[in-house]
Design an enzyme around this catalytic site. Structure first.
Site, short mmCIF file in Angstrom:
data_model
loop_
_atom_site.label_atom_id
_atom_site.label_comp_id
_atom_site.label_asym_id
_atom_site.label_seq_id
_atom_site.Cartn_x
_atom_site.Cartn_y
_atom_site.Cartn_z
N CYS A 2 -19.54 110.44 78.45
CA CYS A 2 -19.05 111.83 77.62
C CYS A 2 -17.85 111.49 76.75
O CYS A 2 -17.28 110.40 76.75
CB CYS A 2 -18.60 112.89 78.66
SG CYS A 2 -16.84 113.03 79.25
N CYS A 5 -14.50 110.57 78.25
CA CYS A 5 -14.47 109.36 78.85
C CYS A 5 -14.09 108.16 77.80
O CYS A 5 -13.36 107.27 78.15
CB CYS A 5 -15.77 109.25 79.70
SG CYS A 5 -15.82 110.05 81.28
N ASP A 28 -6.22 118.57 70.02
CA ASP A 28 -7.49 118.98 69.70
C ASP A 28 -7.82 118.61 68.22
O ASP A 28 -6.72 119.06 67.37
CB ASP A 28 -7.52 120.39 70.08
CG ASP A 28 -8.96 120.93 70.06
OD1 ASP A 28 -9.57 120.98 68.95
OD2 ASP A 28 -9.56 121.57 71.06
N HIS A 44 -13.79 111.30 85.76
CA HIS A 44 -14.74 112.21 85.36
C HIS A 44 -14.83 113.34 86.39
O HIS A 44 -15.37 112.81 87.46
CB HIS A 44 -16.00 111.34 84.83
CG HIS A 44 -16.84 112.54 84.02
ND1 HIS A 44 -17.09 112.92 82.77
CD2 HIS A 44 -17.92 113.22 84.77
CE1 HIS A 44 -17.94 113.88 82.65
NE2 HIS A 44 -18.46 114.04 83.61
N ASN A 82 -12.80 126.32 80.38
CA ASN A 82 -14.03 126.73 80.49
C ASN A 82 -15.20 125.95 81.42
O ASN A 82 -15.04 124.97 81.54
CB ASN A 82 -14.74 126.75 79.08
CG ASN A 82 -13.85 127.14 78.06
OD1 ASN A 82 -13.39 128.37 78.23
ND2 ASN A 82 -13.66 126.58 76.81
N GLY A 88 -18.50 129.20 78.30
CA GLY A 88 -18.51 128.49 76.96
C GLY A 88 -18.11 126.89 77.21
O GLY A 88 -17.49 126.54 76.15
N HIS A 93 -16.55 117.53 80.91
CA HIS A 93 -15.50 116.87 81.66
C HIS A 93 -14.39 117.81 81.70
O HIS A 93 -14.06 118.38 80.79
CB HIS A 93 -15.41 115.53 80.77
CG HIS A 93 -14.03 114.77 81.15
ND1 HIS A 93 -14.28 113.34 81.53
CD2 HIS A 93 -13.02 115.22 81.74
CE1 HIS A 93 -13.24 113.00 81.77
NE2 HIS A 93 -12.13 113.67 81.93
N HIS A 95 -11.34 119.89 81.32
CA HIS A 95 -10.22 119.97 80.40
C HIS A 95 -9.71 121.33 80.34
O HIS A 95 -10.23 122.26 80.60
CB HIS A 95 -10.71 119.42 79.06
CG HIS A 95 -11.79 120.21 78.32
ND1 HIS A 95 -12.98 120.23 78.94
CD2 HIS A 95 -11.75 121.10 77.47
CE1 HIS A 95 -13.83 120.97 78.23
NE2 HIS A 95 -12.90 121.58 77.26
N HIS A 97 -7.21 123.68 77.81
CA HIS A 97 -6.59 123.89 76.47
C HIS A 97 -5.02 124.51 76.66
O HIS A 97 -5.14 125.23 77.51
CB HIS A 97 -7.51 124.78 75.65
CG HIS A 97 -8.81 124.66 75.41
ND1 HIS A 97 -9.28 124.05 74.27
CD2 HIS A 97 -9.90 124.32 76.22
CE1 HIS A 97 -10.44 123.56 74.15
NE2 HIS A 97 -11.05 123.88 75.66
#
Length: 114
Positions: A2, A5, A28, A44, A82, A88, A93, A95, A97
């Site tokens: 991904c 990764c 981002d 991962h 998400n 969404g 992987h 994460h 925000h």
């Protein structure tokens, strides 16, 4: 492999905010707010639903350090993950925000835009 990764492996450049042996925080590439940082585990895990609680405990502490480094803790910030298609999630992987640096609005009552 991904995209996150590949970032961890150094195959894709990023603007690192903070890094340790287990986690990475970076800007981002399409920020939604003045400050928009992604925080990922270097290992991962596809989403929050499968990550071991022990990893989340370390990630919680790491996220707090990132928020402190970005001077977000006094005024506040939004933390989002998400999960799955209906949640969404685009990159599979885990994460988070971190959104802040300005008023991000209320989540309740806001309409979700595609």
């Amino acid at each position: 492999m991904c995209i996150f990764c590949k970032i961890v492996n150094g195959e894709i450049p990023n603007k690192t905010i903070l890094e340790d042996e287990k986690f990475l925080a970076f800007e981002d590439i399409s920020p939604a707010t003045k400050v928009h940082v992604l925080v990922i585990p270097k290992d991962h895990y596809t989403s929050f639903d499968v990550v071991p609680p022990k990893i989340m405990a370390g990630m919680t502490e790491f996220i707090q350090k990132v928020a402190s480094k970005l001077n977000l803790r006094e005024d506040g910030y939004r933390l989002i993950t998400n999960i799955g298609e209906h949640g969404g999630q685009v990159v599979h992987h885990l994460h988070f925000h971190i959104l802040g640096g300005e008023y991000v609005g209320r989540l309740v009552g806001d309409k979700i835009k595609e």
